[in-house]
Design a protein around this motif. Sequence first.
Motif, PDB file in Angstrom:
ATOM      1  N   SER A 122       0.828  -1.197   0.000  1.00  0.00           N
ATOM      2  CA  SER A 122       0.000   0.000   0.000  1.00  0.00           C
ATOM      3  C   SER A 122       0.872   1.260   0.000  1.00  0.00           C
ATOM      4  O   SER A 122       1.838   1.332   0.755  1.00  0.00           O
ATOM      5  N   GLY A 123       0.552   2.201  -0.862  1.00  0.00           N
ATOM      6  CA  GLY A 123       1.302   3.460  -0.912  1.00  0.00           C
ATOM      7  C   GLY A 123       2.559   3.401  -1.758  1.00  0.00           C
ATOM      8  O   GLY A 123       3.296   4.385  -1.870  1.00  0.00           O
ATOM      9  N   ALA A 124       2.814   2.255  -2.397  1.00  0.00           N
ATOM     10  CA  ALA A 124       4.055   2.103  -3.178  1.00  0.00           C
ATOM     11  C   ALA A 124       4.048   2.939  -4.454  1.00  0.00           C
ATOM     12  O   ALA A 124       5.109   3.226  -5.021  1.00  0.00           O
ATOM     13  N   GLY A 125       2.849   3.298  -4.920  1.00  0.00           N
ATOM     14  CA  GLY A 125       2.770   4.110  -6.140  1.00  0.00           C
ATOM     15  C   GLY A 125       2.109   3.384  -7.308  1.00  0.00           C
ATOM     16  O   GLY A 125       2.143   3.874  -8.440  1.00  0.00           O
ATOM     17  N   LYS A 126       1.468   2.241  -7.032  1.00  0.00           N
ATOM     18  CA  LYS A 126       0.879   1.431  -8.107  1.00  0.00           C
ATOM     19  C   LYS A 126      -0.222   2.190  -8.850  1.00  0.00           C
ATOM     20  O   LYS A 126      -0.215   2.241 -10.069  1.00  0.00           O
ATOM     21  N   SER A 127      -1.166   2.746  -8.078  1.00  0.00           N
ATOM     22  CA  SER A 127      -2.289   3.441  -8.732  1.00  0.00           C
ATOM     23  C   SER A 127      -1.782   4.621  -9.534  1.00  0.00           C
ATOM     24  O   SER A 127      -2.227   4.856 -10.662  1.00  0.00           O
ATOM     25  N   THR A 128      -0.861   5.364  -8.952  1.00  0.00           N
ATOM     26  CA  THR A 128      -0.331   6.526  -9.657  1.00  0.00           C
ATOM     27  C   THR A 128       0.294   6.082 -10.975  1.00  0.00           C
ATOM     28  O   THR A 128       0.057   6.687 -12.026  1.00  0.00           O
TER      29      THR A 128
HETATM   30  N1  ATP Z   1      -3.378  13.222  -5.425  1.00  0.00           N
HETATM   31  C1  ATP Z   1      -2.380  13.032  -4.567  1.00  0.00           C
HETATM   32  N2  ATP Z   1      -1.809  14.054  -3.903  1.00  0.00           N
HETATM   33  C2  ATP Z   1      -0.786  13.869  -3.048  1.00  0.00           C
HETATM   34  N3  ATP Z   1      -0.220  12.671  -2.801  1.00  0.00           N
HETATM   35  C3  ATP Z   1      -0.734  11.608  -3.438  1.00  0.00           C
HETATM   36  C4  ATP Z   1      -1.836  11.712  -4.350  1.00  0.00           C
HETATM   37  N4  ATP Z   1      -2.114  10.485  -4.829  1.00  0.00           N
HETATM   38  C5  ATP Z   1      -1.243   9.636  -4.245  1.00  0.00           C
HETATM   39  N5  ATP Z   1      -0.413  10.305  -3.408  1.00  0.00           N
HETATM   40  C6  ATP Z   1       0.681   9.710  -2.622  1.00  0.00           C
HETATM   41  O1  ATP Z   1       1.529   9.004  -3.511  1.00  0.00           O
HETATM   42  C7  ATP Z   1       1.987   7.794  -2.915  1.00  0.00           C
HETATM   43  C8  ATP Z   1       1.597   6.609  -3.795  1.00  0.00           C
HETATM   44  O2  ATP Z   1       0.191   6.461  -3.802  1.00  0.00           O
HETATM   45  P1  ATP Z   1      -0.590   5.406  -4.696  1.00  0.00           P
HETATM   46  O3  ATP Z   1      -2.041   5.549  -4.435  1.00  0.00           O
HETATM   47  O4  ATP Z   1      -0.126   5.506  -6.095  1.00  0.00           O
HETATM   48  O5  ATP Z   1      -0.045   4.034  -4.074  1.00  0.00           O
HETATM   49  P2  ATP Z   1      -0.637   2.575  -4.207  1.00  0.00           P
HETATM   50  O6  ATP Z   1       0.538   1.680  -4.306  1.00  0.00           O
HETATM   51  O7  ATP Z   1      -1.641   2.524  -5.293  1.00  0.00           O
HETATM   52  O8  ATP Z   1      -1.344   2.365  -2.818  1.00  0.00           O
HETATM   53  P3  ATP Z   1      -2.720   1.604  -2.454  1.00  0.00           P
HETATM   54  O9  ATP Z   1      -2.486   0.147  -2.776  1.00  0.00           O
HETATM   55  O10 ATP Z   1      -2.867   1.850  -0.985  1.00  0.00           O
HETATM   56  O11 ATP Z   1      -3.792   2.217  -3.284  1.00  0.00           O
HETATM   57  C9  ATP Z   1       1.370   7.739  -1.524  1.00  0.00           C
HETATM   58  O12 ATP Z   1       2.323   8.248  -0.623  1.00  0.00           O
HETATM   59  C10 ATP Z   1       0.182   8.664  -1.636  1.00  0.00           C
HETATM   60  O13 ATP Z   1      -0.108   9.243  -0.392  1.00  0.00           O
END
Ligand code: ATP
Length: 347
Positions: free
Chosen positions: A40-46
């Motif tokens: 979680s939070g690794a950046g996958k969704s981004t």
């Molecule tokens: N719109 C935003 N503004 C500021 N920070 C963001 C934004 N979107 C994501 N982040 C930050 O970027 C980092 C990566 O988030 P992301 O959602 O891409 O991770 P993830 O791997 O998809 O996590 P999860 O599995 O919990 O969804 C996190 O630290 C998150 O807090």
Amino acid sequence: MIKLINITKRYGDGKQAVHAVRNINLAVAAGQIMGVIGESGAGKSTLIRCVNMLERPTNGQVLVDDQDLTVLRESQLPAARRKIGMIFQHFNLLSSRTVFANVALPLELAGMSKADIKHRVTELLELVGLSNRANAYPNALSGGQKQRVAIARALAPNPKVLLCDEATSALDPNTTQSILTLLKDINRKLGLTILLITHEMQVVKTICDRVAIISDGELIEEGEVAWFFANAKTELARRFIASTINLAIPDDYQQRLQAEPAADSLPLVRLGFSGETVDSPLISILSRELNVDVSILSADMEYAGGVKFGFMLAELEGAPAQTQAALAYLQEHKIQVEVLGYVRRHG
Ligand SMILES: Nc1ncnc2c1ncn2[C@@H]1O[C@H](COP(=O)(O)OP(=O)(O)OP(=O)(O)O)[C@@H](O)[C@H]1O
């Protein structure tokens, strides 16, 4: 088909800046299923949202079907996005529209005729196994059925790429399996390239050809799934792999385990089989040729990407010199051997 070149996404500036994704390079060949896994939070969704420009990368290039999306203006993006379908964890269906009308929506927006829409939607509902639910509303459907509608909708414009953002995370294990089977089926039938993100190694193991691990916004390991299970180097990768394998020492057994050998004790070993392990009946060779009996306590062997791998807990019973020879023999044949402790002989 998809090429991410040096992608960085930063949210905010200065001290407040969060680097959600840093300098990621990743290529997905046409027809391949690539899984990106991370905590979680690794950046996958981004990262996945950068592929269709739902997020614009701060730096880097995104090439889909040889077209650089990062140079396009907002007004040019809708046309480019028709090549890229996307499905989401929570399906994102329109509750006021029937199944048919949800799938028809992108075709209506593209200006297709009513007759052509009917033909195409009918075909898509058949593909996802929902022909008999065309007139139902989303709230009358199960989670798996909703995801099938979302898949049909994503495929409606005939995309070359499908992005899956934790598409099975809201589903129970059986439904997850059926959706993964459907995705694999579509990948084969349509030659669709799939990029998915997940936090579950089981998903990767079930359908992906390749896998990339991201941690703290950076890509730390990438390779073919079979290679990965056999050769992953990082601690995080090994943790993900271990999460798909269920092998614990039973409690009562754990209590009998001693750190040091005694005259009447046997070693308890954990044997790790990987893609490098020589494919021959090693355990029977131990008993037959080295005179060491192997008593298996538990084992979890898997098959993914053409490779057998897994772990086994076993006691080795034989004279000390022969037991040592057996351990050396296993190591020579690329089995990871770990002596977990010693237990007293039975009886
Ligand atoms: N719109 C935003 N503004 C500021 N920070 C963001 C934004 N979107 C994501 N982040 C930050 O970027 C980092 C990566 O988030 P992301 O959602 O891409 O991770 P993830 O791997 O998809 O996590 P999860 O599995 O919990 O969804 C996190 O630290 C998150 O807090």
